[in-house]
Every structure is written in C-alpha cells, then in structure tokens.
Design an enzyme around this catalytic site. Sequence first.
Site, PDB file in Angstrom:
ATOM      1  N   HIS A  17      -7.291  31.572 -23.611  1.00 22.14           N
ATOM      2  CA  HIS A  17      -7.928  31.143 -24.867  1.00 22.14           C
ATOM      3  C   HIS A  17      -7.325  31.889 -26.065  1.00 22.14           C
ATOM      4  O   HIS A  17      -7.060  31.292 -27.110  1.00 22.14           O
ATOM      5  CB  HIS A  17      -9.439  31.457 -24.853  1.00 22.14           C
ATOM      6  CG  HIS A  17     -10.220  30.737 -23.795  1.00 22.14           C
ATOM      7  ND1 HIS A  17     -11.015  31.403 -22.888  1.00 22.14           N
ATOM      8  CD2 HIS A  17     -10.348  29.425 -23.514  1.00 22.14           C
ATOM      9  CE1 HIS A  17     -11.615  30.520 -22.105  1.00 22.14           C
ATOM     10  NE2 HIS A  17     -11.218  29.318 -22.450  1.00 22.14           N
ATOM     11  N   LYS A  41     -25.728  23.897 -17.802  1.00 19.27           N
ATOM     12  CA  LYS A  41     -24.658  24.494 -17.008  1.00 19.27           C
ATOM     13  C   LYS A  41     -24.990  25.961 -16.742  1.00 19.27           C
ATOM     14  O   LYS A  41     -25.409  26.668 -17.646  1.00 19.27           O
ATOM     15  CB  LYS A  41     -23.357  24.373 -17.808  1.00 19.27           C
ATOM     16  CG  LYS A  41     -22.110  24.605 -16.994  1.00 19.27           C
ATOM     17  CD  LYS A  41     -20.912  24.150 -17.811  1.00 19.27           C
ATOM     18  CE  LYS A  41     -19.692  24.960 -17.463  1.00 19.27           C
ATOM     19  NZ  LYS A  41     -18.539  24.645 -18.288  1.00 19.27           N
ATOM     20  N   ARG A  89      -3.155  23.542 -19.619  1.00 19.98           N
ATOM     21  CA  ARG A  89      -2.500  24.510 -18.732  1.00 19.98           C
ATOM     22  C   ARG A  89      -1.534  23.833 -17.780  1.00 19.98           C
ATOM     23  O   ARG A  89      -0.451  24.319 -17.526  1.00 19.98           O
ATOM     24  CB  ARG A  89      -3.549  25.284 -17.918  1.00 19.98           C
ATOM     25  CG  ARG A  89      -4.377  26.222 -18.749  1.00 19.98           C
ATOM     26  CD  ARG A  89      -5.561  26.722 -17.991  1.00 19.98           C
ATOM     27  NE  ARG A  89      -6.443  25.618 -17.642  1.00 19.98           N
ATOM     28  CZ  ARG A  89      -7.660  25.746 -17.153  1.00 19.98           C
ATOM     29  NH1 ARG A  89      -8.146  26.953 -16.926  1.00 19.98           N
ATOM     30  NH2 ARG A  89      -8.406  24.699 -16.873  1.00 19.98           N
ATOM     31  N   SER A 127     -11.740  30.572 -16.777  1.00 25.15           N
ATOM     32  CA  SER A 127     -12.938  31.419 -16.852  1.00 25.15           C
ATOM     33  C   SER A 127     -13.668  31.440 -15.513  1.00 25.15           C
ATOM     34  O   SER A 127     -14.203  32.480 -15.106  1.00 25.15           O
ATOM     35  CB  SER A 127     -13.886  30.915 -17.944  1.00 25.15           C
ATOM     36  OG  SER A 127     -13.288  31.016 -19.198  1.00 25.15           O
TER      37      SER A 127
HETATM   38  O1  PNS Z   1     -14.180  25.038 -22.088  1.00 28.42           O
HETATM   39  P1  PNS Z   1     -14.576  23.656 -21.643  1.00 28.42           P
HETATM   40  O2  PNS Z   1     -15.803  23.729 -20.773  1.00 28.42           O
HETATM   41  O3  PNS Z   1     -13.438  22.911 -21.003  1.00 28.42           O
HETATM   42  O4  PNS Z   1     -14.973  22.843 -22.996  1.00 28.42           O
HETATM   43  C1  PNS Z   1     -15.485  21.533 -22.900  1.00 28.42           C
HETATM   44  C2  PNS Z   1     -16.012  21.044 -24.266  1.00 28.42           C
HETATM   45  C3  PNS Z   1     -16.979  22.038 -24.867  1.00 28.42           C
HETATM   46  C4  PNS Z   1     -14.857  20.844 -25.219  1.00 28.42           C
HETATM   47  C5  PNS Z   1     -16.712  19.661 -24.020  1.00 28.42           C
HETATM   48  O5  PNS Z   1     -17.590  19.766 -22.947  1.00 28.42           O
HETATM   49  C6  PNS Z   1     -17.483  19.151 -25.237  1.00 28.42           C
HETATM   50  O6  PNS Z   1     -16.912  18.837 -26.259  1.00 28.42           O
HETATM   51  N1  PNS Z   1     -18.820  19.072 -25.103  1.00 28.42           N
HETATM   52  C7  PNS Z   1     -19.699  18.616 -26.161  1.00 28.42           C
HETATM   53  C8  PNS Z   1     -20.380  17.289 -25.831  1.00 28.42           C
HETATM   54  C9  PNS Z   1     -19.487  16.134 -26.223  1.00 28.42           C
HETATM   55  O7  PNS Z   1     -19.062  15.958 -27.347  1.00 28.42           O
HETATM   56  N2  PNS Z   1     -19.213  15.274 -25.219  1.00 28.42           N
HETATM   57  C10 PNS Z   1     -18.385  14.119 -25.392  1.00 28.42           C
HETATM   58  C11 PNS Z   1     -16.923  14.466 -25.162  1.00 28.42           C
HETATM   59  S1  PNS Z   1     -16.141  13.093 -24.499  1.00 28.42           S
END
Ligand code: PNS
Length: 158
Positions: A17, A41, A89, A127
């Site tokens: 990150h 989660k 990645r 993570s």
């Molecule tokens: O670090 P991560 O868990 O890969 O991040 C995922 C994240 C936070 C980018 C994604 O889960 C997100 O944007 N969640 C918010 C809900 C949302 O907007 N969902 C629709 C996306 S298609």
Amino acid sequence: MRRAIFPGSFDPITFGHIDIIQRAAPLFDELIVAVLVNPDKHAAFSTERREELIRQVLPPLNVRVTHFDGLLMDYAAVCKAQAVVRGLRAVSDFEYEFQMAQLNRQLNPTVETLFMMTAPQFAYISSSMVRQIATLGGDISALVPAGIIPAVQAACRR
Ligand code: PNS
C-alpha cells in the site's frame, strides 16, 4: 484541484500500500487514503486503529487519511475526487478489479479508476497474509513497517 482516492481495507497497511501511496500522491494535488468501514467483514483492527496505523507510517505527503462507508462512488462525489487509484499485484487481482472498475464506472462515469502496478518486491504482500503470518508467530518485518509490527502482533496474537 486534482484529487484522487486510494480506497481499501488496510487491515493492516502494508509495504505494498505504501508503495502505491508514495507513487500516486505526487500525481495529484491531494490523495485521500480512505479506509472502508465494513462492519460485516471480520477485521483485525477497528477503522480508527487502521487510520492511526496508516498515519503513523506515512511520510508527510499531500495525503489525507480518512474513512468511508457506503458506495465508493458516492464518497468520490462527496470529496469531489476525479479518480480512484488501485494497485494491481498480479493477474489474479485483475478480474476483481476489472469488475469493480466497470461497475463503478456505471455508477459514476465521471470518476476514472487508475491502476498502478505494485513494485515487484511488494507484489506478493497482502494484508490477509500479514495477519496470518503474525497470528502464527512468523516474521512480518519484510511486509509492514517496523513501527507497526508490535500493534499487528498484538492484534493477531491468539
Ligand atoms: O482493500 P480492499 O478490500 O481490496 O478494498 C476494496 C474496496 C474498499 C475498494 C471496495 O470493497 C469498495 O469500494 N467498497 C465500497 C462499496 C462499493 O462501492 N461497492 C461497489 C464497488 S463495485
């Protein structure tokens, strides 16, 4: 004002990150590192703690650390961000990121999703693996900054 959001779970922040943040921040006037508030989660750290750990390890940059809940595209509109930055990645990340980017584009076509390739030396870090290794007593010094190792070990210890 060119503003981008770097969203994620950051549970906890890793060298991967940090690599993306350091490379993305100079491309914008402001980069918002936004921690997802996700009560469903199972997270090792609370949202506030994840934010604290990020602030602790980031060098002084044009970066604001905060959190969001709900849809990322709604949050982008509230912040007046033009872009979302995501790290890639490996090919295995692509399918999920592709789907998310396309859905986000449908929700708000004015916000671009920009992908940055994680530097190769960090491409294997996640993570969840950091948490697993810390839980099992392994060495995480190559994965997260030294300053947060005790916090990660304490949160993951069984
Ligand atoms: O670090 P991560 O868990 O890969 O991040 C995922 C994240 C936070 C980018 C994604 O889960 C997100 O944007 N969640 C918010 C809900 C949302 O907007 N969902 C629709 C996306 S298609």
